[in-house]
Design a protein around this motif. Structure first.
Motif, PDB file in Angstrom:
ATOM      1  N   THR A   2       0.890  -1.308   0.026  1.00  0.00           N
ATOM      2  CA  THR A   2      -0.109  -0.175   0.023  1.00  0.00           C
ATOM      3  C   THR A   2       0.879   1.421   0.053  1.00  0.00           C
ATOM      4  O   THR A   2       1.807   1.382   0.502  1.00  0.00           O
ATOM      5  N   GLY A  82      -6.832   0.145   1.169  1.00  0.00           N
ATOM      6  CA  GLY A  82      -6.449  -0.976   1.346  1.00  0.00           C
ATOM      7  C   GLY A  82      -5.778  -1.130   2.657  1.00  0.00           C
ATOM      8  O   GLY A  82      -5.742  -0.235   3.595  1.00  0.00           O
ATOM      9  N   GLU A  83      -5.184  -2.326   2.925  1.00  0.00           N
ATOM     10  CA  GLU A  83      -4.582  -2.528   4.222  1.00  0.00           C
ATOM     11  C   GLU A  83      -3.235  -1.528   4.635  1.00  0.00           C
ATOM     12  O   GLU A  83      -2.478  -1.354   3.624  1.00  0.00           O
TER      13      GLU A  83
END
Ligand SMILES: [Zn+2]
Length: 136
Positions: A2, A82-83
């Motif tokens: 990410t 996202g993560e």
């Protein structure tokens, strides 16, 4: 992996020296001139003895992972990216800093892992302080 957003911080007057230093790739911590405690976050009184005699300590930028979580769903600038890893890093000077861990595999992070500061330029002066694992 990410790519984290780099939002421009709101700079409070008591934190201005900290943010000015981040633009130069240096990590400063407030320290009490009376009791010697270094602390995080910048404020106008010592959280330990309430003294207003404070100065700035040039920190090493080294620390270890005190706690962390892999965040699946962020908000604001972090929504939809996202993560990413949200962590408390215990700095070598003692204070714990809420931050992000970057340049790492979230599945490989361990409590106590040694980390170092990285400075992510916002493009408007201050840089955000994040940490990455130290490689030996
Ligand atoms: Zn103090």
């Amino acid at each position: 992996m990410t790519t984290l957003p780099i939002p421009v911080p709101t700079v409070a007057p008591e934190a201005a020296p900290f943010w000015d230093a981040t633009a130069e790739g240096r990590l400063l911590l407030p320290r009490c001139d009376d009791c010697g405690v270094a602390f995080w976050w910048p404020r106008v009184v010592c959280p330990s003895c309430h003294s207003q005699n404070l100065s700035w300590l040039v920190a090493t930028g080294r620390g270890s992972v005190y706690s962390f979580t892999v965040t699946a769903r962020g908000s604001d600038e972090y929504a939809g990216i996202g993560e990413y890893v949200l962590a408390f890093v215990e700095l070598a000077e003692g204070p714990k800093m809420l931050t992000n861990l970057v340049d790492c595999d979230p599945a490989a992070i361990e409590i106590g892992q040694e980390v170092e500061a990285v400075f992510c330029p916002t493009g408007e002066g201050p840089a955000l302080v994040r940490f990455r694992p130290l490689t030996t």
